[in-house]
Write a protein that holds these residues in place. Structure first.
Motif, PDB file in Angstrom:
ATOM      1  N   ASN A  51     -23.435 -29.347 -41.021  1.00 19.58           N
ATOM      2  CA  ASN A  51     -22.300 -29.511 -41.929  1.00 19.58           C
ATOM      3  C   ASN A  51     -22.813 -29.804 -43.337  1.00 19.58           C
ATOM      4  O   ASN A  51     -23.625 -30.707 -43.529  1.00 19.58           O
ATOM      5  CB  ASN A  51     -21.394 -30.657 -41.472  1.00 19.58           C
ATOM      6  CG  ASN A  51     -21.086 -30.610 -39.989  1.00 19.58           C
ATOM      7  OD1 ASN A  51     -21.493 -31.487 -39.234  1.00 19.58           O
ATOM      8  ND2 ASN A  51     -20.380 -29.579 -39.557  1.00 19.58           N
ATOM      9  N   ILE A  52     -22.320 -29.047 -44.317  1.00 18.12           N
ATOM     10  CA  ILE A  52     -22.632 -29.299 -45.724  1.00 18.12           C
ATOM     11  C   ILE A  52     -21.309 -29.599 -46.427  1.00 18.12           C
ATOM     12  O   ILE A  52     -20.381 -28.779 -46.402  1.00 18.12           O
ATOM     13  CB  ILE A  52     -23.326 -28.092 -46.382  1.00 18.12           C
ATOM     14  CG1 ILE A  52     -24.554 -27.673 -45.567  1.00 18.12           C
ATOM     15  CG2 ILE A  52     -23.739 -28.427 -47.812  1.00 18.12           C
ATOM     16  CD1 ILE A  52     -25.182 -26.383 -46.048  1.00 18.12           C
ATOM     17  N   THR A  53     -21.233 -30.756 -47.036  1.00 16.01           N
ATOM     18  CA  THR A  53     -19.982 -31.180 -47.672  1.00 16.01           C
ATOM     19  C   THR A  53     -20.224 -31.532 -49.149  1.00 16.01           C
ATOM     20  O   THR A  53     -21.352 -31.515 -49.637  1.00 16.01           O
ATOM     21  CB  THR A  53     -19.392 -32.409 -46.949  1.00 16.01           C
ATOM     22  OG1 THR A  53     -20.357 -33.478 -46.991  1.00 16.01           O
ATOM     23  CG2 THR A  53     -19.100 -32.077 -45.483  1.00 16.01           C
ATOM     24  N   LYS A  54     -19.124 -31.851 -49.839  1.00 14.63           N
ATOM     25  CA  LYS A  54     -19.142 -32.233 -51.261  1.00 14.63           C
ATOM     26  C   LYS A  54     -19.737 -31.135 -52.137  1.00 14.63           C
ATOM     27  O   LYS A  54     -20.463 -31.405 -53.105  1.00 14.63           O
ATOM     28  CB  LYS A  54     -19.876 -33.558 -51.461  1.00 14.63           C
ATOM     29  CG  LYS A  54     -19.171 -34.734 -50.784  1.00 14.63           C
ATOM     30  CD  LYS A  54     -19.789 -36.066 -51.169  1.00 14.63           C
ATOM     31  CE  LYS A  54     -18.995 -37.216 -50.545  1.00 14.63           C
ATOM     32  NZ  LYS A  54     -19.541 -38.548 -50.914  1.00 14.63           N
ATOM     33  N   LEU A  55     -19.413 -29.895 -51.779  1.00 13.69           N
ATOM     34  CA  LEU A  55     -19.841 -28.750 -52.578  1.00 13.69           C
ATOM     35  C   LEU A  55     -18.818 -28.474 -53.675  1.00 13.69           C
ATOM     36  O   LEU A  55     -17.611 -28.587 -53.455  1.00 13.69           O
ATOM     37  CB  LEU A  55     -19.987 -27.508 -51.695  1.00 13.69           C
ATOM     38  CG  LEU A  55     -21.098 -27.538 -50.645  1.00 13.69           C
ATOM     39  CD1 LEU A  55     -20.898 -26.418 -49.639  1.00 13.69           C
ATOM     40  CD2 LEU A  55     -22.464 -27.416 -51.302  1.00 13.69           C
ATOM     41  N   SER A  56     -19.307 -28.087 -54.840  1.00 13.07           N
ATOM     42  CA  SER A  56     -18.405 -27.683 -55.918  1.00 13.07           C
ATOM     43  C   SER A  56     -17.933 -26.257 -55.670  1.00 13.07           C
ATOM     44  O   SER A  56     -18.514 -25.523 -54.850  1.00 13.07           O
ATOM     45  CB  SER A  56     -19.125 -27.758 -57.262  1.00 13.07           C
ATOM     46  OG  SER A  56     -20.158 -26.778 -57.323  1.00 13.07           O
ATOM     47  N   GLU A  57     -16.870 -25.852 -56.364  1.00 19.66           N
ATOM     48  CA  GLU A  57     -16.369 -24.479 -56.229  1.00 19.66           C
ATOM     49  C   GLU A  57     -17.455 -23.481 -56.613  1.00 19.66           C
ATOM     50  O   GLU A  57     -17.586 -22.418 -55.991  1.00 19.66           O
ATOM     51  CB  GLU A  57     -15.130 -24.283 -57.096  1.00 19.66           C
ATOM     52  CG  GLU A  57     -13.897 -25.028 -56.609  1.00 19.66           C
ATOM     53  CD  GLU A  57     -12.662 -24.695 -57.428  1.00 19.66           C
ATOM     54  OE1 GLU A  57     -12.731 -23.745 -58.242  1.00 19.66           O
ATOM     55  OE2 GLU A  57     -11.641 -25.382 -57.275  1.00 19.66           O
ATOM     56  N   GLN A  58     -18.233 -23.827 -57.630  1.00 17.08           N
ATOM     57  CA  GLN A  58     -19.300 -22.931 -58.069  1.00 17.08           C
ATOM     58  C   GLN A  58     -20.374 -22.790 -56.996  1.00 17.08           C
ATOM     59  O   GLN A  58     -20.906 -21.696 -56.787  1.00 17.08           O
ATOM     60  CB  GLN A  58     -19.916 -23.466 -59.372  1.00 17.08           C
ATOM     61  CG  GLN A  58     -20.950 -22.527 -59.984  1.00 17.08           C
ATOM     62  CD  GLN A  58     -21.429 -23.007 -61.337  1.00 17.08           C
ATOM     63  OE1 GLN A  58     -20.915 -23.986 -61.878  1.00 17.08           O
ATOM     64  NE2 GLN A  58     -22.419 -22.333 -61.900  1.00 17.08           N
ATOM     65  N   GLU A  59     -20.670 -23.864 -56.319  1.00 18.87           N
ATOM     66  CA  GLU A  59     -21.687 -23.816 -55.267  1.00 18.87           C
ATOM     67  C   GLU A  59     -21.221 -22.982 -54.080  1.00 18.87           C
ATOM     68  O   GLU A  59     -21.979 -22.184 -53.530  1.00 18.87           O
ATOM     69  CB  GLU A  59     -22.043 -25.235 -54.826  1.00 18.87           C
ATOM     70  CG  GLU A  59     -22.851 -25.995 -55.862  1.00 18.87           C
ATOM     71  CD  GLU A  59     -23.052 -27.452 -55.507  1.00 18.87           C
ATOM     72  OE1 GLU A  59     -24.051 -28.039 -55.954  1.00 18.87           O
ATOM     73  OE2 GLU A  59     -22.190 -28.020 -54.794  1.00 18.87           O
ATOM     74  N   VAL A  60     -19.967 -23.146 -53.691  1.00 17.62           N
ATOM     75  CA  VAL A  60     -19.431 -22.338 -52.591  1.00 17.62           C
ATOM     76  C   VAL A  60     -19.413 -20.871 -52.983  1.00 17.62           C
ATOM     77  O   VAL A  60     -19.749 -19.986 -52.181  1.00 17.62           O
ATOM     78  CB  VAL A  60     -18.022 -22.812 -52.194  1.00 17.62           C
ATOM     79  CG1 VAL A  60     -17.440 -21.890 -51.106  1.00 17.62           C
ATOM     80  CG2 VAL A  60     -18.051 -24.246 -51.688  1.00 17.62           C
ATOM     81  N   GLY A 114     -14.569 -27.754 -50.112  1.00 15.29           N
ATOM     82  CA  GLY A 114     -15.949 -27.880 -50.575  1.00 15.29           C
ATOM     83  C   GLY A 114     -16.936 -28.072 -49.436  1.00 15.29           C
ATOM     84  O   GLY A 114     -17.872 -28.874 -49.533  1.00 15.29           O
ATOM     85  N   THR A 115     -16.720 -27.320 -48.361  1.00 17.09           N
ATOM     86  CA  THR A 115     -17.586 -27.473 -47.192  1.00 17.09           C
ATOM     87  C   THR A 115     -18.133 -26.123 -46.717  1.00 17.09           C
ATOM     88  O   THR A 115     -17.496 -25.082 -46.901  1.00 17.09           O
ATOM     89  CB  THR A 115     -16.836 -28.126 -46.015  1.00 17.09           C
ATOM     90  OG1 THR A 115     -15.759 -27.278 -45.610  1.00 17.09           O
ATOM     91  CG2 THR A 115     -16.283 -29.483 -46.416  1.00 17.09           C
ATOM     92  N   VAL A 116     -19.292 -26.178 -46.098  1.00 13.61           N
ATOM     93  CA  VAL A 116     -19.867 -25.030 -45.407  1.00 13.61           C
ATOM     94  C   VAL A 116     -20.409 -25.551 -44.076  1.00 13.61           C
ATOM     95  O   VAL A 116     -21.239 -26.459 -44.051  1.00 13.61           O
ATOM     96  CB  VAL A 116     -21.003 -24.368 -46.205  1.00 13.61           C
ATOM     97  CG1 VAL A 116     -21.719 -23.319 -45.354  1.00 13.61           C
ATOM     98  CG2 VAL A 116     -20.467 -23.724 -47.466  1.00 13.61           C
ATOM     99  N   ASP A 117     -19.922 -24.989 -42.981  1.00 14.82           N
ATOM    100  CA  ASP A 117     -20.381 -25.366 -41.647  1.00 14.82           C
ATOM    101  C   ASP A 117     -21.207 -24.219 -41.080  1.00 14.82           C
ATOM    102  O   ASP A 117     -20.868 -23.043 -41.257  1.00 14.82           O
ATOM    103  CB  ASP A 117     -19.202 -25.675 -40.727  1.00 14.82           C
ATOM    104  CG  ASP A 117     -18.393 -26.872 -41.217  1.00 14.82           C
ATOM    105  OD1 ASP A 117     -18.991 -27.768 -41.833  1.00 14.82           O
ATOM    106  OD2 ASP A 117     -17.167 -26.897 -40.985  1.00 14.82           O
ATOM    107  N   LEU A 118     -22.276 -24.574 -40.377  1.00 14.61           N
ATOM    108  CA  LEU A 118     -23.205 -23.579 -39.852  1.00 14.61           C
ATOM    109  C   LEU A 118     -23.423 -23.785 -38.361  1.00 14.61           C
ATOM    110  O   LEU A 118     -23.665 -24.909 -37.918  1.00 14.61           O
ATOM    111  CB  LEU A 118     -24.555 -23.682 -40.570  1.00 14.61           C
ATOM    112  CG  LEU A 118     -24.543 -23.639 -42.103  1.00 14.61           C
ATOM    113  CD1 LEU A 118     -25.912 -23.997 -42.643  1.00 14.61           C
ATOM    114  CD2 LEU A 118     -24.117 -22.267 -42.592  1.00 14.61           C
ATOM    115  N   ASP A 119     -23.335 -22.702 -37.606  1.00 17.78           N
ATOM    116  CA  ASP A 119     -23.728 -22.721 -36.200  1.00 17.78           C
ATOM    117  C   ASP A 119     -25.174 -22.237 -36.129  1.00 17.78           C
ATOM    118  O   ASP A 119     -25.456 -21.075 -36.443  1.00 17.78           O
ATOM    119  CB  ASP A 119     -22.834 -21.810 -35.359  1.00 17.78           C
ATOM    120  CG  ASP A 119     -21.464 -22.412 -35.111  1.00 17.78           C
ATOM    121  OD1 ASP A 119     -21.292 -23.616 -35.359  1.00 17.78           O
ATOM    122  OD2 ASP A 119     -20.561 -21.668 -34.674  1.00 17.78           O
ATOM    123  N   MET A 120     -26.073 -23.127 -35.711  1.00 16.25           N
ATOM    124  CA  MET A 120     -27.494 -22.810 -35.696  1.00 16.25           C
ATOM    125  C   MET A 120     -27.994 -22.569 -34.277  1.00 16.25           C
ATOM    126  O   MET A 120     -27.528 -23.202 -33.319  1.00 16.25           O
ATOM    127  CB  MET A 120     -28.300 -23.960 -36.304  1.00 16.25           C
ATOM    128  CG  MET A 120     -27.915 -24.333 -37.718  1.00 16.25           C
ATOM    129  SD  MET A 120     -28.257 -23.007 -38.910  1.00 16.25           S
ATOM    130  CE  MET A 120     -30.035 -22.831 -38.721  1.00 16.25           C
TER     131      MET A 120
END
Length: 199
Positions: A51-60, A114-120
């Motif tokens: 889980n990656i959180t607290k991302l800005s709109e630009q980062e996403v 502002g999140t990106v979730d990854l299945d690894m």
């Protein structure tokens, strides 16, 4: 020519080790140690939700625009961050590495949150199963901190803005299979790896 010799040698060893041996008479004395079923695979499949959180709109937006590159970076960073932990050696049984085949299977982006979730997915050398499981779950070492720093560095390179992204692993979703391999499989795997390295 060298490759042909190596292959012939490999098959000769396999034939020798797999040949039948005379049946021994059963001992009249009980064995001192309990017998256990030999594992069947050198590398165990594992999965982990990142889980990656607290991302800005630009980062996403940057991740979306270069998703293939982002996934490749996560694959490399995950393997390197794992073997940098004190509990996990680079080589479990040289020349066989502890971790291999790291791959981002799915990416779930939410720009509003502002999140990106990854299945690894990854493969773990069977003797290091518990160590890798404990590190991924956050029970020991600081895999979370190492990955967070790497992800922030990646995002800074892409956006030129200092990132506040936070990284975590959903501990209850971490799974490493329990099966393993026998000595013969390890031996043959090691020979194949060495031949591939030479040629």
């Amino acid at each position: 020519m060298k490759l042909s010799i190596a292959v012939a040698l490999l098959f000769g060893i396999i034939g020798t080790l797999s040949a039948k041996t005379p049946t021994r008479r059963p001992t009249p004395y009980p064995t001192r140690y309990p017998t256990t079923q030999a594992p069947t695979r050198a590398y165990l499949p594992a999965t982990a939700p990142f889980n990656i959180t607290k991302l800005s709109e630009q980062e996403v937006a940057s991740i979306t625009a270069s998703e293939t590159e982002f996934k490749a970076s996560i694959n490399v960073d995950t393997e390197e961050a794992l073997v940098e932990q004190d509990s996990i050696p680079l080589y479990a049984a040289a020349p066989l590495e502890t971790i291999c085949c790291v791959n981002v299977e799915k990416v779930y982006k939410n720009a509003d949150a502002g999140t990106v979730d990854l299945d690894m997915s990854l493969a773990v050398y069977y003797t290091k199963r518990d160590a890798v499981n404990n590190v991924l779950r956050g029970d020991v070492d600081d895999f979370k901190g190492e990955m967070q720093e790497r992800i922030r560095d990646y995002l800074y390179e892409k956006t030129n803005i200092t990132s506040s992204a936070e990284f975590s692993v959903y501990a209850d979703g971490v799974y490493v299979e329990k099966d393993g391999c026998n000595a013969f499989t390890i031996f043959i795997t090691a020979i194949i790896v060495m031949i591939a390295t030479i040629f």
